[in-house]
Design a protein around this motif. Structure first.
Motif, short mmCIF file in Angstrom:
data_model
loop_
_atom_site.label_atom_id
_atom_site.label_comp_id
_atom_site.label_asym_id
_atom_site.label_seq_id
_atom_site.Cartn_x
_atom_site.Cartn_y
_atom_site.Cartn_z
N PHE A 153 -18.44 -15.63 38.17
CA PHE A 153 -17.79 -14.37 38.57
C PHE A 153 -18.56 -13.68 39.68
O PHE A 153 -19.80 -13.59 39.62
N ASP A 154 -17.84 -13.19 40.68
CA ASP A 154 -18.41 -12.23 41.64
C ASP A 154 -18.23 -10.84 41.05
O ASP A 154 -17.24 -10.57 40.36
N VAL A 155 -19.17 -9.98 41.36
CA VAL A 155 -19.07 -8.57 40.94
C VAL A 155 -19.38 -7.70 42.14
O VAL A 155 -20.35 -7.95 42.86
N TRP A 156 -18.54 -6.72 42.38
CA TRP A 156 -18.83 -5.73 43.42
C TRP A 156 -18.80 -4.34 42.78
O TRP A 156 -18.02 -4.10 41.85
N ALA A 157 -19.57 -3.42 43.33
CA ALA A 157 -19.47 -2.03 42.89
C ALA A 157 -19.54 -1.15 44.12
O ALA A 157 -20.21 -1.47 45.11
N GLY A 158 -18.82 -0.04 44.06
CA GLY A 158 -18.82 0.87 45.20
C GLY A 158 -17.72 1.90 45.07
O GLY A 158 -17.19 2.12 43.97
N GLY A 159 -17.38 2.50 46.20
CA GLY A 159 -16.47 3.64 46.19
C GLY A 159 -15.02 3.30 46.44
O GLY A 159 -14.17 4.19 46.42
N ASP A 160 -14.69 2.04 46.67
CA ASP A 160 -13.28 1.64 46.76
C ASP A 160 -13.17 0.12 46.62
O ASP A 160 -14.19 -0.56 46.41
N SER A 161 -11.96 -0.40 46.76
CA SER A 161 -11.75 -1.83 46.47
C SER A 161 -12.28 -2.75 47.56
O SER A 161 -12.17 -3.97 47.44
N THR A 162 -12.86 -2.18 48.64
CA THR A 162 -13.50 -3.04 49.65
C THR A 162 -15.02 -3.03 49.50
O THR A 162 -15.73 -3.51 50.38
N ALA A 163 -15.51 -2.49 48.40
CA ALA A 163 -16.97 -2.37 48.19
C ALA A 163 -17.69 -3.68 48.51
O ALA A 163 -17.20 -4.76 48.16
N SER A 164 -18.85 -3.58 49.17
CA SER A 164 -19.53 -4.82 49.58
C SER A 164 -20.78 -5.11 48.76
O SER A 164 -21.32 -6.22 48.81
N LEU A 165 -21.27 -4.16 48.00
CA LEU A 165 -22.45 -4.40 47.18
C LEU A 165 -22.10 -5.45 46.12
O LEU A 165 -21.17 -5.25 45.34
N HIS A 166 -22.84 -6.54 46.11
CA HIS A 166 -22.37 -7.72 45.38
C HIS A 166 -23.44 -8.34 44.48
O HIS A 166 -24.62 -8.33 44.79
N THR A 167 -23.00 -8.87 43.35
CA THR A 167 -23.85 -9.75 42.55
C THR A 167 -22.93 -10.77 41.86
O THR A 167 -21.72 -10.78 42.13
N ASP A 168 -23.48 -11.59 41.00
CA ASP A 168 -22.63 -12.56 40.32
C ASP A 168 -23.26 -12.99 39.01
O ASP A 168 -24.40 -12.66 38.71
N PHE A 169 -22.50 -13.70 38.22
CA PHE A 169 -23.01 -14.27 36.98
C PHE A 169 -22.13 -15.45 36.60
O PHE A 169 -21.03 -15.62 37.15
N SER A 170 -22.62 -16.25 35.68
CA SER A 170 -21.81 -17.40 35.29
C SER A 170 -21.49 -17.36 33.80
O SER A 170 -22.19 -16.72 33.00
N VAL A 171 -20.42 -18.06 33.47
CA VAL A 171 -19.99 -18.18 32.07
C VAL A 171 -20.08 -19.65 31.71
O VAL A 171 -19.51 -20.50 32.41
N ILE A 172 -20.82 -19.94 30.65
CA ILE A 172 -20.96 -21.34 30.25
C ILE A 172 -20.33 -21.53 28.87
O ILE A 172 -20.12 -20.58 28.14
N GLN A 173 -20.04 -22.78 28.56
CA GLN A 173 -19.33 -23.09 27.31
C GLN A 173 -20.13 -22.65 26.09
O GLN A 173 -21.32 -22.80 26.05
#
Ligand code: NOJ
Length: 767
Positions: free
Chosen positions: A747-767
């Motif tokens: 998954f990508d994750v963004w946070a910010g003040g609208d839907s174009t927010a560029s501050l980004h991180t990610d994480f994974s989901v494993i079985q």
């Protein structure tokens, strides 16, 4: 996939309610007791009386029903509910007939469209969604419920939770916009607001509508067919409905249109498979007005008897206004096509609701107290606060806003600046039935004059009155006639007056948009331009070189291509309600720092619709080298993105983290982000968290909102906010397995003040 609230979910209103009960108010009847009493009453009923409970008669003597009042049907026990009656004396008269003259003395359930307030009119629902603050929506609807209940209304046809991805569709104004997550939050808040912690003598029933898919009308044309595949229904359109159901909504309303060729009011998949079997809904479903008889218009039912049969068999419990059940269900029971058990299943929740509301014990309205409740002054203060909180600052070049109260000469232009009728938007008692508004709305012009005092010169050029080309049925009911368009000479005269007023002033405030009857039901549009000569007036004002502030009153995004390039400041006020003008002045003069955000993507032109941020990526992104806009003639991006809105201060988002970089399927992680007020004044930020599933069994949207919080920050202040991402946020309805679930992916994750927010991180989901 919603947060479980349950009927006992405790929100703001629930707490208030417990206080009231503690102070001696009548306690609600438990659901168990209501159930037992309803069951024993049901045993005494004839088939005709049961069918009577399933009939919602029109309180207005409608021409399509032969212009008759429902009196004789009531005495025969053939009216369970009445809609569209707001005259308290008449409500009492009819209730006396039901309680005193009908065999079993069953009270009538009075229903009305209390959509955004009753006498005190709150901002339209799209505006309240722009607050990104569900607690204000809950407070407004709680206040509206108190008003309505005091005036004899026990049931409102709200919340409208239809997802609206197309601004041409007139009813976007009645909902929370395009996003299922925001829509679900607003849906829950409204149910809590109307019903409280449990249905009782202080609540009114909520009705979740229009079930379902109505907002996907072909071409944005109201009432037209919707074709929505099951995956899109489950992942998007049904999400706010499910949230409202889980919050304990007592009733649902079936929609008008066909969903995938099967009319919603006779649709077994919607009314039985999804609503009752999947979700376990225990309340009752009313059709939209005349939708049962309309099953014939759709070419779904052969005749009225077939319409009644198909509606009841699909799972519909109450027929709004068409009298198709009244005239056909007893015969269908007699010939064995409909069983009495089917009637019992429909009637039981209707009777339960009447018991829970306390109608058997207190069926009448205390006429002497109505005005005192409806004129409560605290409602106006609440309304003004919510209106200001709902406004979205779209543009503010050169810090044009906030204005100084020292300004001495302003020109106000535009047909909406002084319109008491339009500032409250549609679905108001006066708007529907005509007559002078009892709520005395404050217009923007009146508020500006009051704010600037007698020392200031305020000129006003309204321009030609706005008019629809084709009147709606509501216009016909309230007696509003379409106006002829202005002549060329009249236009030239208005433009000359506009220019002269602007030249003479230090600042121009243009109050423009759509008249209230240009959005809502039967108010779809093919263009999104400013109606009439408003844009020409704006151009005339701007051509003088004087600063222009555009204040919008409207129920949908409009084409602001020209304005967004030439007007330095634009404030979206929507239809801000009774105190709307005062709230606009609060924001313009900086007493309130605007913090609202768009609940819809704002298109450049109508041709981009449907336009929504949470679309899939089905080809190379247009900003990748070698690729370009999806259109060759215009950018395919919105003019203003979903979630966008400016403030008189600035914010910085930083330190985006997830607590777990790798989680198991059905596990969870937590997102944290710091938000800092980097400007000089206190202001509200709405922190928004978006996710994207990179791969899996289906294409997933490029971004999906999965968390938000509105916070007030002082200059220099930082707050770290956290948002859970677990099964509820990370699951989706998988079109291959036809089930909800999470899957191994990233998954990508963004946070910010609208839907174009560029501050980004990610994480994974494993079985
Ligand atoms: C038709 C509309 O579609 C619905 O939203 C409304 O509640 C009913 N009429 C009753 O007014």
């Amino acid at each position: 996939m919603d947060m479980k609230m349950g009927r006992k979910g405790m929100g703001f209103v629930a707490a208030l309610f417990l206080l009231a009960v503690g102070a001696g108010a009548q306690a609600p009847m438990s659901h168990e007791e209501a159930h037992q009493r309803a069951e024993s009453l049901l045993k005494q009923m004839t088939v005709e009386e049961k069918v009577g409970q399933m009939n919602q008669a029109s309180g207005a003597a409608l021409p399509m029903l032969g212009g008759q009042k429902p009196d004789s049907l009531i005495v025969q026990g053939k009216v369970g509910s009445i809609l569209w009656l707001t005259d308290v004396k008449e409500i009492n008269r009819l209730q006396h007939l039901a309680v005193e003259k009908s065999r079993l003395h069953v009270p009538i359930l009075f229903a009305f469209d209390v959509i955004h307030g009753y006498r005190t009119v709150f901002p339209v629902p799209l505006a309240m969604a722009s607050s990104w603050d569900p607690s204000v929506e809950e407070q407004a609807q709680h206040f509206a419920a108190e008003d309505a209940r005091a005036a004899g209304i026990d049931w409102t046809f709200t919340p409208m939770v239809d997802i609206a991805r197309d601004a041409r569709w007139g009813r976007m104004v009645e909902g929370a916009g395009e996003d299922p997550y925001l829509g679900a939050a607003m849906a829950r808040a409204q149910v809590r607001g109307f019903q409280g912690a449990a249905i009782g003598p202080e609540s009114i029933l909520a009705c979740v509508k229009h079930f379902a898919g109505y907002g996907a009308a072909d071409g944005g044309r109201d009432y037209d067919s919707s074709y929505v595949p099951e995956e899109l229904m489950r992942n998007v359109y049904l999400v706010p409905f499910h949230a409202a159901e889980q919050a304990g909504a007592a009733t649902f309303m079936s929609a008008y249109m066909d969903l995938n060729d099967v009319p919603a009011s006779g649709n077994p998949w919607l009314l039985t498979e999804v609503l009752r079997k999947d979700w376990g809904f225990k309340g009752f479903v009313v059709s939209d007005a005349f939708a049962v008889s309309s099953l014939q218009v759709h070419g779904y039912a052969r005749d009225p008897e077939d319409a009644a049969y198909k509606a009841v068999s699909a799972g519909l419990d109450m027929d709004m206004a068409s009298e198709t059940f009244t005239h056909n269900l007893p015969g269908l029971v007699k010939n064995g096509k409909v069983s009495e058990a089917q009637l019992d299943a429909a009637v039981l929740p209707i009777l339960e609701a009447k018991y829970e509301l306390g109608l058997f014990d207190h069926p009448y309205v205390d006429e002497s107290k109505v005005d005192a409740v409806l004129d409560r002054p605290e409602g106006l203060a609440l309304e003004r606060k919510i209106a200001a909180r709902s406004m979205v600052l779209l543009k503010n070049d050169h810090a044009t806003l906030p204005l100084s109260t020292g300004i001495r000469k302003i020109a106000v232009i535009g047909p909406l600046a002084y319109s008491t009728r339009d500032i409250e938007g549609g679905w108001t008692v006066e708007g529907l039935f005509g007559g002078a508004s009892k709520s005395h709305p404050v217009t923007v012009l009146a508020a500006l004059k009051e704010r600037l005092g007698s020392g200031a010169e305020v000129s006003y050029v309204p321009g030609p009155a706005l008019s629809r080309l084709y009147p709606s049925m509501f216009d016909q009911m309230s007696g509003k006639k379409p106006l002829p368009p202005p002549t060329e000479a009249e236009k030239a005269d208005w433009l000359a007056k506009t220019k002269a007023a602007a030249e003479h002033a230090d600042l121009v405030i243009a109050v423009m948009g759509e008249a209230a009857d240009m959005s809502s039901e039967a108010a779809s549009r093919a263009t999104l331009t400013l109606p009439g000569i408003q844009e020409q007036m704006l151009e005339a004002a701007a051509s003088t070189g004087k600063p222009v502030v555009l204040v919008l009153e409207n129920g949908r995004p409009l084409n602001l291509l020209w304005a967004s390039e030439h007007v330095p400041a634009i404030l979206e006020a929507w239809y801000p309600g009774t105190e709307g003008g005062a709230a606009v002045a609060d924001v313009l003069f900086g007493e309130v720092n605007p913090g609202g955000k768009l609940p819809v993507s704002w298109p450049r032109i109508a041709g981009q619709e449907p336009l929504y941020y949470n679309h899939n990526l089905t080809h190379e992104p247009e900003d990748r080298p070698g690729f370009t806009s999806r259109y060759w003639d215009i950018s395919s991006k919105p003019l203003f993105p979903f979630g966008y809105g400016l403030s008189y201060t600035t914010f910085k988002y930083s330190d985006l983290k997830v607590s777990q970089k790798s989680i198991h399927v059905n596990g969870s992680t937590e997102v944290s982000v710091a938000v800092t007020n980097t400007g000089n004044v206190t202001g509200d930020a709405v922190a928004q968290v978006y996710i994207h599933q990179r791969y899996g069994s289906a294409s997933r949207p490029v971004r999906q909102l999965k968390g938000f919080e509105r916070v007030t920050l002082k200059p220099g202040e930082t707050r770290t906010l956290t948002f859970p991402l677990g099964q509820a946020e990370l699951s989706y309805w998988n079109p291959q397995t036809k089930a909800w679930g999470m899957e191994p992916t990233e998954f990508d994750v963004w946070a910010g003040g609208d839907s174009t927010a560029s501050l980004h991180t990610d994480f994974s989901v494993i079985q």
